[in-house]
Motif scaffolding. Structure first.
Motif, PDB file in Angstrom:
ATOM      1  N   ASP A   1       3.719 -99.802 -38.267  1.00 36.32           N
ATOM      2  CA  ASP A   1       2.725-100.557 -39.027  1.00 36.32           C
ATOM      3  C   ASP A   1       3.207-101.967 -39.327  1.00 36.32           C
ATOM      4  N   GLN A   2       4.514-102.127 -39.541  1.00 40.14           N
ATOM      5  CA  GLN A   2       5.044-103.426 -39.947  1.00 40.14           C
ATOM      6  C   GLN A   2       5.238-104.379 -38.771  1.00 40.14           C
ATOM      7  N   PHE A   3       5.668-103.857 -37.630  1.00 41.82           N
ATOM      8  CA  PHE A   3       6.118-104.748 -36.576  1.00 41.82           C
ATOM      9  C   PHE A   3       5.269-104.787 -35.305  1.00 41.82           C
ATOM     10  N   VAL A   4       4.609-103.713 -34.975  1.00 39.58           N
ATOM     11  CA  VAL A   4       3.969-103.636 -33.663  1.00 39.58           C
ATOM     12  C   VAL A   4       2.541-104.149 -33.724  1.00 39.58           C
ATOM     13  N   LYS A   5       2.198-105.024 -32.791  1.00 33.20           N
ATOM     14  CA  LYS A   5       0.858-105.606 -32.739  1.00 33.20           C
ATOM     15  C   LYS A   5      -0.152-104.593 -32.217  1.00 33.20           C
ATOM     16  N   ALA A   6      -1.423-104.997 -32.255  1.00 33.10           N
ATOM     17  CA  ALA A   6      -2.499-104.082 -31.853  1.00 33.10           C
ATOM     18  C   ALA A   6      -2.346-103.644 -30.403  1.00 33.10           C
ATOM     19  N   ASP A   7      -1.888-104.556 -29.531  1.00 33.07           N
ATOM     20  CA  ASP A   7      -1.732-104.187 -28.128  1.00 33.07           C
ATOM     21  C   ASP A   7      -0.384-103.527 -27.846  1.00 33.07           C
ATOM     22  N   GLY A   8       0.447-103.400 -28.885  1.00 30.37           N
ATOM     23  CA  GLY A   8       1.712-102.702 -28.723  1.00 30.37           C
ATOM     24  C   GLY A   8       2.786-103.497 -28.017  1.00 30.37           C
ATOM     25  N   LEU A   9       2.621-104.810 -27.809  1.00 30.10           N
ATOM     26  CA  LEU A   9       3.592-105.607 -27.077  1.00 30.10           C
ATOM     27  C   LEU A   9       4.146-106.732 -27.951  1.00 30.10           C
ATOM     28  N   LEU A  10       5.448-107.016 -27.790  1.00 31.95           N
ATOM     29  CA  LEU A  10       6.101-108.094 -28.533  1.00 31.95           C
ATOM     30  C   LEU A  10       6.946-108.930 -27.578  1.00 31.95           C
ATOM     31  N   GLY A  11       7.084-110.225 -27.926  1.00 33.65           N
ATOM     32  CA  GLY A  11       8.020-111.065 -27.191  1.00 33.65           C
ATOM     33  C   GLY A  11       9.441-110.645 -27.487  1.00 33.65           C
ATOM     34  N   TYR A  12      10.405-111.184 -26.738  1.00 30.90           N
ATOM     35  CA  TYR A  12      11.782-110.747 -26.867  1.00 30.90           C
ATOM     36  C   TYR A  12      12.331-111.003 -28.271  1.00 30.90           C
ATOM     37  N   GLN A  13      12.102-112.182 -28.817  1.00 29.28           N
ATOM     38  CA  GLN A  13      12.646-112.496 -30.134  1.00 29.28           C
ATOM     39  C   GLN A  13      11.926-111.697 -31.220  1.00 29.28           C
ATOM     40  N   GLU A  14      10.626-111.562 -31.096  1.00 32.70           N
ATOM     41  CA  GLU A  14       9.893-110.733 -32.065  1.00 32.70           C
ATOM     42  C   GLU A  14      10.393-109.297 -32.019  1.00 32.70           C
ATOM     43  N   ALA A  15      10.656-108.802 -30.817  1.00 27.02           N
ATOM     44  CA  ALA A  15      11.164-107.438 -30.684  1.00 27.02           C
ATOM     45  C   ALA A  15      12.536-107.306 -31.326  1.00 27.02           C
ATOM     46  N   GLY A  16      13.378-108.345 -31.187  1.00 25.98           N
ATOM     47  CA  GLY A  16      14.688-108.310 -31.830  1.00 25.98           C
ATOM     48  C   GLY A  16      14.563-108.220 -33.340  1.00 25.98           C
ATOM     49  N   THR A  17      13.669-109.021 -33.924  1.00 32.09           N
ATOM     50  CA  THR A  17      13.450-108.962 -35.371  1.00 32.09           C
ATOM     51  C   THR A  17      12.945-107.583 -35.782  1.00 32.09           C
ATOM     52  N   ALA A  18      12.009-107.049 -35.010  1.00 26.19           N
ATOM     53  CA  ALA A  18      11.460-105.734 -35.322  1.00 26.19           C
ATOM     54  C   ALA A  18      12.518-104.650 -35.230  1.00 26.19           C
ATOM     55  N   ALA A  19      13.492-104.823 -34.337  1.00 26.83           N
ATOM     56  CA  ALA A  19      14.559-103.834 -34.168  1.00 26.83           C
ATOM     57  C   ALA A  19      15.683-104.026 -35.163  1.00 26.83           C
ATOM     58  N   GLY A  20      15.556-105.006 -36.079  1.00 26.43           N
ATOM     59  CA  GLY A  20      16.566-105.214 -37.106  1.00 26.43           C
ATOM     60  C   GLY A  20      17.762-106.003 -36.611  1.00 26.43           C
ATOM     61  N   CYS A  21      17.547-106.893 -35.628  1.00 23.91           N
ATOM     62  CA  CYS A  21      18.642-107.668 -35.037  1.00 23.91           C
ATOM     63  C   CYS A  21      18.373-109.165 -35.197  1.00 23.91           C
ATOM     64  N   TYR A  22      19.465-109.963 -35.032  1.00 24.70           N
ATOM     65  CA  TYR A  22      19.278-111.405 -34.946  1.00 24.70           C
ATOM     66  C   TYR A  22      18.540-111.711 -33.650  1.00 24.70           C
TER      67      TYR A  22
END
Length: 259
Positions: free
Chosen positions: A163-184
């Motif tokens: 709910d917090q990180f994933v967009k409606a289409d379920g896809l994220l850019g590399y940096q957004e995915a890193g933030t969502a995964a709890g990484c720099y």
């Protein structure tokens, strides 16, 4: 003329906790089977002798008009104290109409009303037969509720994560995915470059084996000049995977997260 037996003509006393004081008589639909009507009930409805009704049923079975019904033997004592056993047939809805039409078609309306009563009874939840059965049912219900609550607690972090990180289409850019995964984000991208990504021209593209595993998708996008280019995206499955498997040295620690 025999009086018509109604499903509501008998009364029962129900003590506290809304449980019957004694075990109820077996019901033809207690196990979830389709409701049936006894040949004795049909005799009462059409005001005929029970033995005449049974002969009609047996004749219709022999002629192949109705299916052979199940039966049960009822034991009773007559006025002189003599023991007697009588066979009682259990009749399905369709065949009951055939039987009544053969015996007394003018009583079809009574049959319709009785079937409505039977089907209403069958749709009601059955009460436990006694207090011990009620306690067993309660214990079983509590166990199921506890299992459901444990499953909800187990799944809740994952639900909140999506709910917090994933967009409606379920896809994220590399940096957004890193933030969502709890990484720099930058460290996350550099880590992906080691094994998961490669350069195609000036674009970082995911390696095919990770696309096949569902961690990435490749989709076309238009640039400012209206030209189409391929771009790699991290899927929701990929974000979850990297959140579990990213090395500790690129993760954001809890002390570094601002309240």
């Amino acid at each position: 003329m025999r009086p018509v037996v109604s499903a509501h003509s008998q009364s029962s006393t129900v003590p506290a906790l809304h449980l019957p004081a004694t075990a109820a008589q077996p019901s033809p639909f207690a196990t979830g089977a389709a409701p049936t009507m006894s040949s004795r009930e049909i005799a009462d409805l059409v005001e005929k002798r029970h033995d005449n009704v049974k002969r009609t049923i047996e004749t219709l079975v022999e002629r192949g008009v109705i299916v052979r019904p199940q039966f049960e033997d009822e034991h009773s004592t007559d006025a002189l104290g003599r023991s007697r056993t009588e066979r009682v047939y259990r009749i399905g809805k369709r065949d009951s109409y055939v039987i009544v039409a053969q015996l007394s078609p003018e009583f079809t309306a009574r049959l319709v009303d009785r079937w409505q009563e039977l089907e209403t009874q069958a749709s009601r939840p059955a009460l436990p037969a006694n207090y011990a059965a009620a306690l067993r049912e309660l214990a079983s219900t509590v166990e199921v509720v506890e299992q459901q609550q444990a499953l909800i607690s187990e799944q809740q972090p994952k639900v909140e994560f999506y709910d917090q990180f994933v967009k409606a289409d379920g896809l994220l850019g590399y940096q957004e995915a890193g933030t969502a995964a709890g990484c720099y984000p930058n460290k996350f991208c550099n880590w992906l470059k080691i094994d998961h990504l490669f350069y195609r021209g000036k674009k970082l593209m995911p390696r095919s084996q990770f696309v096949r595993r569902g961690l990435f998708e490749i989709r076309p996008e238009l640039d400012a000049d209206g030209e189409s280019h391929l771009r790699g995206w991290v899927t929701a499955k990929g974000v979850e995977h990297f959140a579990k498997h990213a090395p500790d040295n690129i993760r954001i620690t809890s002390r570094e997260v601002k309240p």
